[in-house]
Structures are given as structure tokens and as C-alpha cells.
Design a protein around this motif. Structure first.
Motif, PDB file in Angstrom:
ATOM      1  N   LEU A 150      -1.103-177.784 -51.427  1.00  0.00           N
ATOM      2  CA  LEU A 150      -2.041-176.682 -51.537  1.00  0.00           C
ATOM      3  C   LEU A 150      -1.833-176.026 -52.896  1.00  0.00           C
ATOM      4  CD1 LEU A 150      -1.288-175.318 -47.974  1.00  0.00           C
ATOM      5  CD2 LEU A 150      -3.252-176.692 -48.626  1.00  0.00           C
ATOM      6  N   ALA A 151      -2.675-176.367 -53.857  1.00  0.00           N
ATOM      7  CA  ALA A 151      -2.522-175.856 -55.219  1.00  0.00           C
ATOM      8  C   ALA A 151      -2.909-174.388 -55.287  1.00  0.00           C
ATOM      9  CB  ALA A 151      -3.370-176.677 -56.183  1.00  0.00           C
ATOM     10  N   ALA A 152      -2.123-173.620 -56.043  1.00  0.00           N
ATOM     11  CA  ALA A 152      -2.409-172.200 -56.280  1.00  0.00           C
ATOM     12  C   ALA A 152      -2.705-171.467 -54.979  1.00  0.00           C
ATOM     13  CB  ALA A 152      -3.566-172.045 -57.268  1.00  0.00           C
ATOM     14  N   MET A 153      -1.830-171.635 -54.008  1.00  0.00           N
ATOM     15  CA  MET A 153      -2.036-171.053 -52.679  1.00  0.00           C
ATOM     16  C   MET A 153      -1.884-169.537 -52.689  1.00  0.00           C
ATOM     17  SD  MET A 153      -2.653-171.854 -49.500  1.00  0.00           S
ATOM     18  CE  MET A 153      -2.429-171.274 -47.822  1.00  0.00           C
ATOM     19  N   PHE A 154      -0.901-169.045 -53.462  1.00  0.00           N
ATOM     20  CA  PHE A 154      -0.626-167.612 -53.514  1.00  0.00           C
ATOM     21  C   PHE A 154      -0.601-167.137 -54.951  1.00  0.00           C
ATOM     22  CE2 PHE A 154       2.059-169.224 -49.953  1.00  0.00           C
ATOM     23  CZ  PHE A 154       1.303-168.715 -48.916  1.00  0.00           C
ATOM     24  N   LYS A 155      -1.082-165.915 -55.172  1.00  0.00           N
ATOM     25  CA  LYS A 155      -0.927-165.270 -56.464  1.00  0.00           C
ATOM     26  C   LYS A 155      -0.336-163.888 -56.245  1.00  0.00           C
ATOM     27  CE  LYS A 155      -4.247-165.281 -59.587  1.00  0.00           C
ATOM     28  NZ  LYS A 155      -5.501-164.895 -60.295  1.00  0.00           N
ATOM     29  N   ALA A 156       0.849-163.666 -56.817  1.00  0.00           N
ATOM     30  CA  ALA A 156       1.440-162.341 -56.868  1.00  0.00           C
ATOM     31  C   ALA A 156       1.212-161.848 -58.295  1.00  0.00           C
ATOM     32  CB  ALA A 156       2.924-162.393 -56.527  1.00  0.00           C
ATOM     33  N   SER A 157       0.135-161.124 -58.509  1.00  0.00           N
ATOM     34  CA  SER A 157      -0.297-160.814 -59.873  1.00  0.00           C
ATOM     35  C   SER A 157       0.633-159.810 -60.535  1.00  0.00           C
ATOM     36  CB  SER A 157      -1.738-160.285 -59.860  1.00  0.00           C
ATOM     37  OG  SER A 157      -1.849-159.146 -59.028  1.00  0.00           O
ATOM     38  N   ALA A 158       0.765-159.948 -61.862  1.00  0.00           N
ATOM     39  CA  ALA A 158       1.668-159.104 -62.628  1.00  0.00           C
ATOM     40  C   ALA A 158       0.987-157.799 -63.026  1.00  0.00           C
ATOM     41  CB  ALA A 158       2.128-159.846 -63.880  1.00  0.00           C
ATOM     42  N   ALA A 159       1.779-156.736 -63.187  1.00  0.00           N
ATOM     43  CA  ALA A 159       1.242-155.458 -63.661  1.00  0.00           C
ATOM     44  C   ALA A 159       0.816-155.568 -65.117  1.00  0.00           C
ATOM     45  CB  ALA A 159       2.282-154.356 -63.494  1.00  0.00           C
TER      46      ALA A 159
ATOM     47  N   GLY B 102       3.783-171.446 -61.152  1.00  0.00           N
ATOM     48  CA  GLY B 102       2.813-172.045 -62.060  1.00  0.00           C
ATOM     49  C   GLY B 102       3.384-172.882 -63.173  1.00  0.00           C
ATOM     50  N   ASP B 103       4.643-172.658 -63.566  1.00  0.00           N
ATOM     51  CA  ASP B 103       5.236-173.463 -64.633  1.00  0.00           C
ATOM     52  C   ASP B 103       5.976-174.673 -64.088  1.00  0.00           C
ATOM     53  OD1 ASP B 103       7.334-172.151 -63.440  1.00  0.00           O
ATOM     54  OD2 ASP B 103       8.315-171.570 -65.318  1.00  0.00           O
ATOM     55  N   GLY B 104       5.851-174.923 -62.781  1.00  0.00           N
ATOM     56  CA  GLY B 104       6.459-176.101 -62.172  1.00  0.00           C
ATOM     57  C   GLY B 104       7.825-175.875 -61.569  1.00  0.00           C
ATOM     58  N   ALA B 105       8.440-174.735 -61.830  1.00  0.00           N
ATOM     59  CA  ALA B 105       9.767-174.460 -61.281  1.00  0.00           C
ATOM     60  C   ALA B 105       9.696-174.307 -59.762  1.00  0.00           C
ATOM     61  CB  ALA B 105      10.348-173.198 -61.901  1.00  0.00           C
TER      62      ALA B 105
ATOM     63  N   VAL C  68       1.880-167.495 -59.789  1.00  0.00           N
ATOM     64  CA  VAL C  68       0.947-168.277 -58.981  1.00  0.00           C
ATOM     65  C   VAL C  68       1.769-169.390 -58.347  1.00  0.00           C
ATOM     66  CG1 VAL C  68      -1.138-169.679 -58.983  1.00  0.00           C
ATOM     67  CG2 VAL C  68      -0.933-167.741 -60.550  1.00  0.00           C
ATOM     68  N   PHE C  69       1.669-169.532 -57.039  1.00  0.00           N
ATOM     69  CA  PHE C  69       2.566-170.420 -56.309  1.00  0.00           C
ATOM     70  C   PHE C  69       1.777-171.471 -55.528  1.00  0.00           C
ATOM     71  CE2 PHE C  69       4.622-166.336 -56.819  1.00  0.00           C
ATOM     72  CZ  PHE C  69       5.851-166.694 -57.352  1.00  0.00           C
ATOM     73  N   SER C  70       2.246-172.714 -55.635  1.00  0.00           N
ATOM     74  CA  SER C  70       1.659-173.829 -54.907  1.00  0.00           C
ATOM     75  C   SER C  70       2.609-174.277 -53.808  1.00  0.00           C
ATOM     76  CB  SER C  70       1.376-174.992 -55.860  1.00  0.00           C
ATOM     77  OG  SER C  70       0.441-174.608 -56.846  1.00  0.00           O
ATOM     78  N   VAL C  71       2.036-174.865 -52.778  1.00  0.00           N
ATOM     79  CA  VAL C  71       2.803-175.231 -51.583  1.00  0.00           C
ATOM     80  C   VAL C  71       2.641-176.719 -51.301  1.00  0.00           C
ATOM     81  CG1 VAL C  71       3.115-174.847 -49.106  1.00  0.00           C
ATOM     82  CG2 VAL C  71       2.469-172.939 -50.601  1.00  0.00           C
ATOM     83  N   LYS C  72       3.760-177.367 -51.035  1.00  0.00           N
ATOM     84  CA  LYS C  72       3.748-178.751 -50.557  1.00  0.00           C
ATOM     85  C   LYS C  72       4.536-178.786 -49.257  1.00  0.00           C
ATOM     86  CE  LYS C  72       5.325-183.431 -51.735  1.00  0.00           C
ATOM     87  NZ  LYS C  72       5.985-184.265 -52.776  1.00  0.00           N
ATOM     88  N   VAL C  73       3.989-179.452 -48.246  1.00  0.00           N
ATOM     89  CA  VAL C  73       4.700-179.577 -46.967  1.00  0.00           C
ATOM     90  C   VAL C  73       4.595-181.011 -46.479  1.00  0.00           C
ATOM     91  CG1 VAL C  73       2.668-178.776 -45.656  1.00  0.00           C
ATOM     92  CG2 VAL C  73       4.945-178.672 -44.615  1.00  0.00           C
TER      93      VAL C  73
ATOM     94  N   ASP D  58      -4.343-166.699 -65.437  1.00  0.00           N
ATOM     95  CA  ASP D  58      -4.109-167.028 -64.029  1.00  0.00           C
ATOM     96  C   ASP D  58      -3.154-166.048 -63.357  1.00  0.00           C
ATOM     97  OD1 ASP D  58      -5.807-169.193 -64.082  1.00  0.00           O
ATOM     98  OD2 ASP D  58      -4.229-170.637 -64.530  1.00  0.00           O
ATOM     99  N   MET D  59      -2.389-165.290 -64.154  1.00  0.00           N
ATOM    100  CA  MET D  59      -1.443-164.315 -63.610  1.00  0.00           C
ATOM    101  C   MET D  59      -2.102-162.975 -63.298  1.00  0.00           C
ATOM    102  SD  MET D  59       1.463-165.865 -63.588  1.00  0.00           S
ATOM    103  CE  MET D  59       2.532-164.461 -63.388  1.00  0.00           C
ATOM    104  N   ALA D  60      -3.338-162.779 -63.760  1.00  0.00           N
ATOM    105  CA  ALA D  60      -3.988-161.478 -63.656  1.00  0.00           C
ATOM    106  C   ALA D  60      -4.610-161.266 -62.286  1.00  0.00           C
ATOM    107  CB  ALA D  60      -5.046-161.338 -64.742  1.00  0.00           C
TER     108      ALA D  60
END
Length: 234
Positions: free
Chosen positions: A76-85, A34-37, A58-63, A114-116
Motif C-alpha cells: 500500500l504505497a503512501a498509506m499514511f501521511k504525518a505532515s510536517a509543520a 518516503g526515503d525508503g527507510a 509519508v509512510f507505505s505499508v507492506k504486509v 509530499d510532506m505538506a
């Protein structure tokens, strides 16, 4: 969006479907958080790609697909979210992704939200935080403020949204003020501050004030759908 609580060893699998391919295909994958890294760069053939996040996010995918005729690009913006505890928000925070420690707290509550996901506890320090959208508690998320006279969650007329909706038995908001919502049609007739859905949730030790609709209200600052299991306390 595929969402799951972050855990070591978790994996998301991307399976490409290709139409109109001419000759051999290669797929250049880029996954960013989510921070662009950028967290993954990989080239594969027309086969599934397994992505194992090492931190919540939150992870985006480009192929980019290349065959004998040319290339095609997909994002594919915000394709996956591995939410934080736990997620931390603080006006004076370090603002270090994924905001999972008090020292690294996000300064923008909208980014942190967005991390929740299911089971996330969002800690919001003293301060006034502007909302860019409704805080939607459709999962078991708990938001804990520093106290209703200290933590202020503020919407505005420009947003045209409620401050929060609660629609999950495990959802809760504690210790904050919810204010400033100005909602219009089609939502403007019920609960500008907080709207309780059928599954309910808990609003505790909070103040809900100065929220209104642009049309006749049927519940003012807080509204419950018929039969809601929602609870307000103190």
C-alpha cells in the motif's frame, strides 16, 4: 491516504480483513517512510496493528499473510501521511528526511511537497525548481519563496499541468515566480499558471509569466472559477 498533522503520540491503526483463510494466519508487517527507510517490522496474528510515527513523513505499508496453504503479499504505497509543520526546500540543502530544518532542506521540491498537509509552511530558498506535477493547495498550506526575482517554480510542456491550484481559504503562495506551464485538454482552457477554485486562497508578491495552453485560453496565466474567493495581491 490517511493524512494528519504530525504530533507526538499520534497513531494510525491498520485493521486487516481476511478472506479464504486456511488455518492459523500470521501477518508480517513492514512500514517504510518516503526515503525508503524501514521504520517498523512486526509479525502479528489477524489483529489490528497500531503504528505510531516518531517523525513527520509519508509512510507505505507492506504486509505478507501466511496461512496453512501459502502466502499472499500486499503493498500500500503512501498509506499514511504525518505532515510536517515546516518543510524546507533549497538547491544547496542537506536533503535529509523529513526536511524539517533549513540545514536538512530537500533539493527536490516535488519530494518536499509530499510532506505538506494542513497547516504546513513550505519554505523555498532562492533557485529554480522544476515541477513534476501541479502544486495542489487543497489544504491550508503556505508556500513562501525568497522573492519573486529569486525563487522560480517552473513547470514544462512534458508535465502537462498547471503550476498551482488554490482552493482553500487558508492556502497562500508568496514571494516567487510561477512559470513554464503548457497545458492541454481537458484542463487547457483555464489558468495555466494559477487556477483559483471556489474556496480561493492568496497569491501575493508573485510573478506569473510565460504560461499557456495548447487550446484557446479563457483566463490566460491566471483564472478564477465563477464566485471564487481567491485573492491576488502585488
Amino acid at each position: 491516504v490517511k493524512t494528519a498533522p504530525y504530533a507526538a503520540g499520534m497513531a494510525f491503526v491498520l485493521t486487516p480483513t481476511l478472506d479464504g483463510v486456511q488455518g492459523t494466519v500470521s501477518l508480517d508487517w513492514t512500514i517504510s517512510r518516503g526515503d525508503g527507510a524501514v521504520v517498523l517490522n512486526r509479525t502479528t496474528a489477524a489483529e489490528p496493528l497500531t503504528f505510531e510515527p516518531t517523525v513527520p513523513g509519508v509512510f507505505s505499508v507492506k504486509v505478507v499473510a501466511t496461512d496453512g496453504e501459502g502466502t499472499a503479499e500486499f503493498e500500500l504505497a503512501a498509506m499514511f501521511k504525518a505532515s510536517a509543520a515546516e518543510v524546507f526546500v533549497d538547491e544547496a540543502g542537506g536533503n535529509v528526511y523529513p526536511y524539517a530544518r533549513a540545514a536538512d532542506a530537500a533539493t527536490d521540491i516535488n519530494v518536499a511537497w509530499d510532506m505538506a498537509g494542513e497547516g504546513t509552511v513550505v519554505h523555498v530558498a532562492e533557485g529554480r525548481y522544476a515541477l513534476a506535477k501541479t502544486l495542489d493547495f487543497d489544504r491550508g498550506i503556505t508556500l513562501i519563496g525568497a522573492g519573486r526575482d529569486k525563487t522560480v517554480l517552473a513547470s514544462s510542456a512534458e508535465v502537462n499541468a498547471r503550476v498551482a491550484t488554490l482552493n482553500h481559504a487558508g492556502a497562500a503562495i508568496r514571494g516567487c515566480t510561477l512559470t513554464g506551464a503548457r497545458i492541454g485538454n481537458p484542463s487547457g482552457r483555464d489558468g495555466a499558471g494559477v487556477y483559483f477554485g471556489a474556496k480561493g486562497g492568496l497569491l501575493e508578491d508573485c510573478r506569473v509569466t510565460d504560461n499557456s495552453g495548447q487550446v484557446k485560453m479563457n483566463g490566460g496565466g491566471v483564472s478564477f472559477v465563477a464566485g471564487s474567493k481567491g485573492v491576488m495581491r502585488r
